[in-house]
Design a protein around this motif. Structure first.
Motif, PDB file in Angstrom:
ATOM      1  N   LYS A   1       0.829  -1.210   0.000  1.00 13.30           N
ATOM      2  CA  LYS A   1       0.000   0.000   0.000  1.00 13.30           C
ATOM      3  C   LYS A   1       0.863   1.259   0.000  1.00 13.30           C
ATOM      4  N   LEU A   2       1.959   1.235   0.757  1.00 12.59           N
ATOM      5  CA  LEU A   2       2.840   2.397   0.789  1.00 12.59           C
ATOM      6  C   LEU A   2       3.579   2.558  -0.535  1.00 12.59           C
ATOM      7  N   ARG A   3       3.910   1.445  -1.184  1.00 12.85           N
ATOM      8  CA  ARG A   3       4.540   1.529  -2.503  1.00 12.85           C
ATOM      9  C   ARG A   3       3.599   2.221  -3.497  1.00 12.85           C
ATOM     10  N   ILE A   4       2.323   1.879  -3.423  1.00 10.53           N
ATOM     11  CA  ILE A   4       1.341   2.534  -4.298  1.00 10.53           C
ATOM     12  C   ILE A   4       1.188   3.996  -3.908  1.00 10.53           C
TER      13      ILE A   4
ATOM     14  N   ALA B   1       3.395   5.811  -2.650  1.00 11.92           N
ATOM     15  CA  ALA B   1       4.612   6.531  -2.999  1.00 11.92           C
ATOM     16  C   ALA B   1       4.482   7.229  -4.348  1.00 11.92           C
ATOM     17  N   VAL B   2       3.665   6.685  -5.247  1.00 10.84           N
ATOM     18  CA  VAL B   2       3.449   7.324  -6.548  1.00 10.84           C
ATOM     19  C   VAL B   2       2.968   8.758  -6.351  1.00 10.84           C
ATOM     20  N   PHE B   3       2.012   8.929  -5.448  1.00 10.37           N
ATOM     21  CA  PHE B   3       1.401  10.246  -5.244  1.00 10.37           C
ATOM     22  C   PHE B   3       2.242  11.117  -4.301  1.00 10.37           C
ATOM     23  N   ILE B   4       2.860  10.494  -3.299  1.00  7.17           N
ATOM     24  CA  ILE B   4       3.674  11.255  -2.360  1.00  7.17           C
ATOM     25  C   ILE B   4       4.871  11.881  -3.073  1.00  7.17           C
ATOM     26  N   ILE B   5       5.563  11.094  -3.885  1.00  8.47           N
ATOM     27  CA  ILE B   5       6.730  11.616  -4.597  1.00  8.47           C
ATOM     28  C   ILE B   5       6.321  12.599  -5.678  1.00  8.47           C
ATOM     29  N   LEU B   6       5.154  12.393  -6.287  1.00  7.90           N
ATOM     30  CA  LEU B   6       4.648  13.366  -7.266  1.00  7.90           C
ATOM     31  C   LEU B   6       4.462  14.731  -6.611  1.00  7.90           C
TER      32      LEU B   6
ATOM     33  N   LEU C   1      12.839   1.834  -6.654  1.00  8.35           N
ATOM     34  CA  LEU C   1      12.054   1.955  -5.422  1.00  8.35           C
ATOM     35  C   LEU C   1      10.924   0.930  -5.389  1.00  8.35           C
ATOM     36  N   ALA C   2      10.299   0.698  -6.530  1.00  6.33           N
ATOM     37  CA  ALA C   2       9.151  -0.209  -6.570  1.00  6.33           C
ATOM     38  C   ALA C   2       9.536  -1.656  -6.323  1.00  6.33           C
ATOM     39  N   VAL C   3      10.735  -2.058  -6.736  1.00  5.84           N
ATOM     40  CA  VAL C   3      11.118  -3.470  -6.637  1.00  5.84           C
ATOM     41  C   VAL C   3      12.082  -3.746  -5.492  1.00  5.84           C
ATOM     42  N   ASN C   4      12.617  -2.718  -4.842  1.00  5.98           N
ATOM     43  CA  ASN C   4      13.627  -2.919  -3.815  1.00  5.98           C
ATOM     44  C   ASN C   4      13.005  -3.486  -2.544  1.00  5.98           C
ATOM     45  N   THR C   5      13.687  -4.469  -1.925  1.00  3.43           N
ATOM     46  CA  THR C   5      13.165  -5.082  -0.705  1.00  3.43           C
ATOM     47  C   THR C   5      13.330  -4.171   0.514  1.00  3.43           C
ATOM     48  N   ASP C   6      14.375  -3.336   0.509  1.00  2.00           N
ATOM     49  CA  ASP C   6      14.593  -2.387   1.604  1.00  2.00           C
ATOM     50  C   ASP C   6      13.847  -1.090   1.276  1.00  2.00           C
ATOM     51  N   PHE C   7      12.532  -1.175   1.283  1.00  4.60           N
ATOM     52  CA  PHE C   7      11.710  -0.092   0.742  1.00  4.60           C
ATOM     53  C   PHE C   7      11.688   1.133   1.642  1.00  4.60           C
ATOM     54  N   ARG C   8      11.544   0.937   2.948  1.00  5.51           N
ATOM     55  CA  ARG C   8      11.293   2.072   3.847  1.00  5.51           C
ATOM     56  C   ARG C   8      12.425   3.097   3.814  1.00  5.51           C
TER      57      ARG C   8
ATOM     58  N   PRO D   1       7.203   8.948 -10.403  1.00  3.49           N
ATOM     59  CA  PRO D   1       5.952   8.194 -10.231  1.00  3.49           C
ATOM     60  C   PRO D   1       5.675   7.219 -11.373  1.00  3.49           C
ATOM     61  N   ILE D   2       5.986   7.623 -12.613  1.00  2.00           N
ATOM     62  CA  ILE D   2       5.813   6.697 -13.733  1.00  2.00           C
ATOM     63  C   ILE D   2       6.735   5.497 -13.558  1.00  2.00           C
ATOM     64  N   GLY D   3       7.980   5.751 -13.147  1.00  2.00           N
ATOM     65  CA  GLY D   3       8.916   4.657 -12.904  1.00  2.00           C
ATOM     66  C   GLY D   3       8.413   3.717 -11.812  1.00  2.00           C
ATOM     67  N   ILE D   4       7.828   4.281 -10.750  1.00  2.00           N
ATOM     68  CA  ILE D   4       7.278   3.447  -9.669  1.00  2.00           C
ATOM     69  C   ILE D   4       6.139   2.590 -10.196  1.00  2.00           C
ATOM     70  N   ALA D   5       5.251   3.194 -10.969  1.00  2.00           N
ATOM     71  CA  ALA D   5       4.114   2.456 -11.526  1.00  2.00           C
ATOM     72  C   ALA D   5       4.587   1.319 -12.423  1.00  2.00           C
TER      73      ALA D   5
END
Length: 335
Positions: free
Chosen positions: A17-20, A22-27, A199-206, A252-256
């Protein structure tokens, strides 16, 4: 531990949910960082020192991005364990960066010579003593001594877009500036997409998420400061805002994209390393040329205003630049 060069193995989805989000937060944070210099310069009256802080801070951010966030990762990616063969026998990261530097130099050299020739053919002068596009200095009406003193004191603290932006009277001059900022943004965009996928695929996300939020905001501040200082005619007044939006949507596009391919994309594969390393190297060369030539050389060495500036202003500008570079370099510890 051997490298995973085959299929993706990113583990079970975590912080989905936070990964999703992140699209809007980073935007939003990217937009805030990029639009702040543009809007404040055009709409608000704030201290000139604040404008100059943003401008020179941004120059430092751009240069540190080239060295720490692009060139260093390019060496790591093209020298990764999964990348074998010829890639391991030659420093391709340096070669690609050098090629992009020379490519930009030849492009600018050709453009300047062609532009000068066209202006000469039209019987127009071409004054570039300050290292910037030629312009006509507006005639300043005479004022009384009292008024001059008041205006001098006021201008030390407050300014507006009209005070800071010299008028540009030819579309060709405007286009030269737009091409210059487009080259800078081109170098930043590749990097933004790549870190979004990472960011989207990294396991150390936080940890990476927090760092990238600040990374994108500071990088946006650096880009926005250059966009804000474009001297444009009303016809092209939309350009800084378009540049800010284009930069802000890329991560955000890269995250998506990363979320969409997370189950099949392996960032450690040879193909991913080669593509990412090549793009990072080219982007590094672009930002190095832009930062060292267009920003440092033109802003400090070939700018008549800076040549005649006070010691305080020179010291202030350099401290701002070093602060921007230092903060961006520190973020390289985590991302």
């Amino acid at each position: 531990m051997s490298a995973n060069c085959g299929a993706a193995d990113n583990g079970k989805p975590t912080w989905q949910k936070l990964r999703i989000g992140a699209v809007f937060i980073i935007l939003v944070t990217s937009l805030c960082g990029t639009l702040f210099p543009i809007i404040s310069r055009r709409k608000w009256k704030i201290p000139i020192l604040a404008f100059e802080f943003i401008k020179y801070f941004g120059s430092g951010v751009i240069i540190a991005t080239a060295f720490i966030h692009l060139l260093a990762p390019a060496f790591a990616e093209l020298g990764a364990a999964c990348v074998t063969g010829t890639w391991q026998t030659y420093p391709f990261a340096s070669a690609f960066a050098m090629a992009s530097v020379f490519g930009l130099f030849f492009l600018e050299l050709f453009a300047v010579r062609l532009g000068t020739k066209l202006l000469a053919g039209a019987g127009l002068g071409h004054d570039t003593h300050d290292g910037h596009a030629p312009h006509i200095q507006p005639e300043i009406p005479a004022v009384s001594q009292d008024n001059a003193d008041v205006e001098k004191r006021a201008s030390a603290f407050l300014s507006s877009a009209e005070d800071l932006a010299p008028p540009i009277i030819k579309d060709s001059e405007v286009m030269a500036q737009i091409v210059g900022i487009a080259i800078l943004e081109f170098g930043v965009i590749f990097h933004s997409i790549i870190i979004g996928i990472t960011l989207a695929v990294n396991t150390d996300f936080r940890t990476l998420f927090v760092v990238i939020v600040f990374h994108q905001m500071f990088e946006g501040l650096g880009l926005g400061s250059r966009l804000a200082y474009l001297a444009l005619t009303p016809k092209y007044s939309w350009v800084p805002y378009a540049g800010a939006i284009a930069y802000s949507v890329m991560t955000p596009i890269g995250i998506a994209v990363g979320l969409g391919v997370r189950s099949t994309y392996n960032p450690d594969s040879a193909r991913a390393n080669i593509v990412t390393g090549t793009l990072d190297s080219i982007s590094a060369g672009i930002l190095l040329y832009t930062g060292l030539v267009e920003l440092l050389a033109h802003e400090f060495l070939f700018n008549s205003k800076m040549q005649n500036a006070s010691t305080f202003k020179i010291a202030y500008a350099n401290c701002c630049m070093l602060l921007g570079a230092g903060i961006m370099a520190l973020l390289g510890r985590w991302a």
